[in-house]
Enzyme design. Sequence first.
Site, PDB file in Angstrom:
ATOM      1  CG  ASP A  39     -14.655 -15.811  39.427  1.00  0.00           C
ATOM      2  OD1 ASP A  39     -15.003 -16.899  38.893  1.00  0.00           O
ATOM      3  OD2 ASP A  39     -14.749 -14.705  38.829  1.00  0.00           O
ATOM      4  CG  ASP A  66      -7.658 -10.138  37.054  1.00  0.00           C
ATOM      5  OD1 ASP A  66      -7.440 -11.120  36.304  1.00  0.00           O
ATOM      6  OD2 ASP A  66      -8.055  -9.038  36.628  1.00  0.00           O
ATOM      7  CE1 TYR A 156     -11.436 -20.441  25.340  1.00  0.00           C
ATOM      8  CE2 TYR A 156     -12.158 -21.734  23.459  1.00  0.00           C
ATOM      9  CZ  TYR A 156     -12.187 -21.483  24.816  1.00  0.00           C
ATOM     10  OH  TYR A 156     -12.956 -22.249  25.648  1.00  0.00           O
TER      11      TYR A 156
END
Length: 266
Positions: A39, A66, A156
């Site tokens: 994460d 990242d 998305y």
Amino acid sequence: MSLDLTERRIALITGGAGAIGMASARRLARGGMLPVLVDRDGTALDIAVAALRAETGQPALGILADLLDRAAPHAIMARVAQAFGRLDCLVNNAGLSGARRIGEVAIAEWDAVLAVNLTAPMLLAQEAMPLWQARHGGSIVNIASRVWLSGAGPGYTASKAGLIGLTRSLAVQLGPLEVTVNAVAPSYLGSGFNFDGDEAARRRAEQEHIRLGVLDRLATAEDVAGAVAFLASADARFITGEVLHVCGGAQLAARPASAEVTDGRA
Ligand SMILES: NC(=O)c1ccc[n+]([C@@H]2O[C@H](COP(=O)([O-])OP(=O)(O)OC[C@H]3O[C@@H](n4cnc5c(N)ncnc54)[C@H](O)[C@@H]3O)[C@@H](O)[C@H]2O)c1
């Protein structure tokens, strides 16, 4: 905590500190896998890893990274190779949403959404190749979204539809190594994941399409984790290239073109 490196199966979960990532890690750990959470949120990662260790009494590892950084997948897999020398399950779960309307799409944001949702899963699979080759057998579970069918924000939706395409490609490519590759496509969970619109309207619109009406609820992270655990299990060893919708049947409906619906991201 010292890690038990004996025959324990390793599961790498990106976005592991988030709702679906953590629920998946929990289920995979319960099935005997050692969860490795990736994460970019260091605080949330520390909390998630500590919680997993406390809950299971077993080792768990966190890798702060990242996935916007193109070099991250190489560094992550190098770390896994060095620590464990194996990878049994890769859950590509980290995700970004992005602008909801075409007029609002900025190219930098479009690039970021595609980088995290689509490019990173490809790079992680590519970087895992030496581990898959050294030791046949494993699974990749890509967390897509029901929007690949219904449509939502441009970046998305495109990234999640692309992730389904990548799932099918990798299923073919990695089949000879006995690595199964499948996608899970959840509907809106009603929490988390950057939704900043009218939450109540969104929830109502979502519930209209859930066919399992008696339950009167939305999908949960645990529903998604159950599908992840199944696809990573021996019970699914002859299933590859599939999309498992965790939508209460909402994937069966053609959605009406209302503002509420086109605002939806999940
Ligand atoms: N929540 C929903 O309604 C829903 C519905 C369908 C699909 N999904 C998908 O499920 C996945 C997980 O969603 P969630 O609801 O658990 O969200 P969440 O916000 O709870 O968790 C996402 C996690 O990913 C991490 N992350 C984001 N960008 C990252 C990056 N660049 N590098 C590393 N880590 C990064 C975040 O820090 C966070 O911990 C996403 O791919 C999302 O598209 C969510």
